[in-house]
Design an enzyme around this catalytic site. Sequence first.
Site: not given
Ligand code: URA
Length: 246
Positions: A106
């Site tokens: 993310d």
């Molecule tokens: N899980 C998440 O919620 N975000 C990420 O960036 C990676 C795994």
Amino acid sequence: MKRQRLDKFLAHRGFGTRREVKALLRARRVLLNGQMVTTGDLKIDPTRDQVLVDGEKVEGREFSYLMLNKPAGYISATKDRYAPTVLDLVPENQRARDLAPVGRLDKDTEGLLLLTNDGPLAHRLLAPVSRVPKTYFLRVDGEVTPAEQAVLAAGVVLDDGYRTLPAEVHILTSGEVSELLLTIYEGKFHQVKRMLHAVGKEVIYLQRRSMGNLTLDPGLALGECRPLTEEEIKGLKAWTRPVRQL
Ligand code: URA
């Protein structure tokens, strides 16, 4: 390895179109085995010949494999209209055509992100059947109890009804803010945050520490990347063969 024209080699390593590469050569920015070259028609052996652009070595391998320590604020994509992407963090001499992140972190997640232009390998690593483990360090708002730890480890039902596979959960500290290590064997959208939501918790910081045999290099500052070693590449390829039994 097959011999290749120097201009084609540079174009494939991300130095632009053949026309842009020609301009680079004319500008006397390229050294081949220590000698300045200004034309692109010379044939080189990318595994043996050394090519420098502006004094920086250009990777000779056909495929490029980079480990990035992703900072928050960057999108795991090759292009975005509004935000910088992880490719913006790759120095020019490590760029390669078709380089792309393997999976996504993310925008606000930090840590280990693999970038490669080895499409088949990326595909195999991302295939659910490969069950590549990914370990995350997370800070969570509030206390995480042993009961919640057990629920997360056994598998939780996400907001869309999907039940997650068994995971490994270590509570490092538990208090007003808790710190956990969580290893999962799949990669659903926002999976870690949604798993914590499923037990009523909010993730306030997320960092990926490892993926398969790769561990985030402590020598990489946020925003830095480096090529994988031969051993790391070999290990990654090995991960994609057997299907892990959980
Ligand atoms: N899980 C998440 O919620 N975000 C990420 O960036 C990676 C795994």
